[in-house]
Design an enzyme around this catalytic site. Structure first.
Site, PDB file in Angstrom:
ATOM      1  CG  LEU A   1      -1.889  -1.228   1.267  1.00  0.00           C
ATOM      2  CD1 LEU A   1      -2.522  -1.371   2.642  1.00  0.00           C
ATOM      3  CD2 LEU A   1      -2.956  -1.086   0.194  1.00  0.00           C
ATOM      4  N   PRO A   2       0.299   2.415  -0.315  1.00  0.00           N
ATOM      5  CG  PRO A   2      -0.984   3.890  -1.590  1.00  0.00           C
ATOM      6  CD  PRO A   2      -1.087   2.623  -0.802  1.00  0.00           C
TER       7      PRO A   2
ATOM      8  CB  THR B   1       8.171   2.206   1.997  1.00  0.00           C
ATOM      9  OG1 THR B   1       8.780   1.319   1.055  1.00  0.00           O
ATOM     10  CG2 THR B   1       9.257   2.975   2.735  1.00  0.00           C
TER      11      THR B   1
ATOM     12  CE  LYS C   1      12.140   0.813  -0.303  1.00  0.00           C
ATOM     13  NZ  LYS C   1      10.733   0.528  -0.512  1.00  0.00           N
TER      14      LYS C   1
ATOM     15  CE  LYS D   1       5.547   6.637   1.179  1.00  0.00           C
ATOM     16  NZ  LYS D   1       5.888   5.217   1.459  1.00  0.00           N
TER      17      LYS D   1
END
Length: 290
Positions: free
Chosen positions: A66-67, A97, A172, A241
């Site tokens: 998901l975003p 992430t 990550k 982001k």
């Protein structure tokens, strides 16, 4: 009864990931997404079209792509949650992430409901997602990692256990911080070279032969050299982001991340200029001499 896997979020990265899981795991895979056409493509290849509500009562392990953490929290514990008393879901694997403190808080909230959690964000490209060659960095209990790892290896060629919950996200986020900052340096080099009368495509080809060669150059060099930054690749808004997540970790650690901050400022300016959904090396357009 056979284990049923669920997958929520089959967009740019998730579709390829889910397809590889479906083709390799040997188990039923039930798929949900806000875009019905995304689900339909996978259903045509053998997945079971589903919804978050249905997964709550059919799936045992559910993967999320998901975003951001906002969507992850909403799917897991929102108005129509994936996890609820009496449901079948026992393990949630977040491959998005996501913000580290909120990831750890979510794991605690799920544990209170009897559900175990791994964070398993992915790195590399959309092509790697399609080819099943992602890097997957995982945080969570070692025994849970071992039980889920065979399914993760359907999607990634390098699956690394990095520590407790949140550790996968930290690794990550640092990976993306280095990548994005490197692409910033490449964009600057191409803008400077072009202004000095050297063709940027030539520069890219020569850099590949020297000590400046990198995965970042291989991944983005052609786009930078041709000034083509399409939508539906990793967009500037998503890159920003991720850098904000990195800067948040830096601030919490008392570290001044000067390079990452400069790249975030440039990405923010690109978004403000109307490039939010363009492939993130579009920052080059803000650097070149007009």
């Amino acid at each position: 009864m056979s284990t049923v896997l669920g997958f929520v979020g089959v967009g740019v990265m998730g579709e390829g990931m889910c397809r590889n899981l479906l083709q390799k795991c040997g188990l039923p895979v039930h798929v949900a997404d806000v875009q019905a056409e995304n689900v339909a493509r996978l259903a045509a290849q053998g997945a079971v079209a589903s919804s978050v509500r249905a997964l709550r009562e059919t799936a045992h392990t559910v993967f999320l792509s998901l975003p951001s953490i906002d969507q992850v929290e909403e799917v897991c514990l929102g108005a129509d949650p994936l996890v609820a008393p009496g449901g079948t879901v026992k393990t949630v694997v977040d491959m998005s992430t996501s913000d580290v403190p909120r990831t750890r808080a979510l794991a605690e909230r799920l544990a209170a409901l009897g559900v175990r959690f791994l964070d398993a964000p992915v790195a590399r490209s959309r092509e790697a997602a399609n080819n099943g060659t992602l890097l997957i960095t995982v945080g969570g209990p070692a025994d849970l990692f071992e039980s889920v790892a065979p399914w993760l290896r359907c999607m990634g060629s390098d699956v690394m256990h990095c520590g407790d919950v949140g550790a996968g996200q930290v690794v990550k986020i640092m990976n993306n911080m280095v990548l994005l900052s490197t692409v910033n340096a490449l964009a600057e080099a191409m803008a400077i070279a072009e202004a000095a009368g050297v063709d940027k495509a030539l520069l890219a080809s020569v850099l590949r032969l020297g000590s400046a060669d990198s995965f970042a150059l291989k991944l983005t060099g052609e786009r930078l050299a041709t000034d083509v930054f399409p939508e539906k690749l990793f967009p500037a808004a998503y890159a920003l982001k991720d850098l904000k997540l990195a800067l948040g970790l830096a601030q919490a650690s008392g570290i001044t991340a000067t390079v990452a901050q400069a790249t975030a400022t440039l990405l923010d300016a690109a978004c403000a200029r109307g490039y939010a959904m363009n492939y993130y090396p579009v920052i080059y357009r803000l650097l070149r001499k007009e």
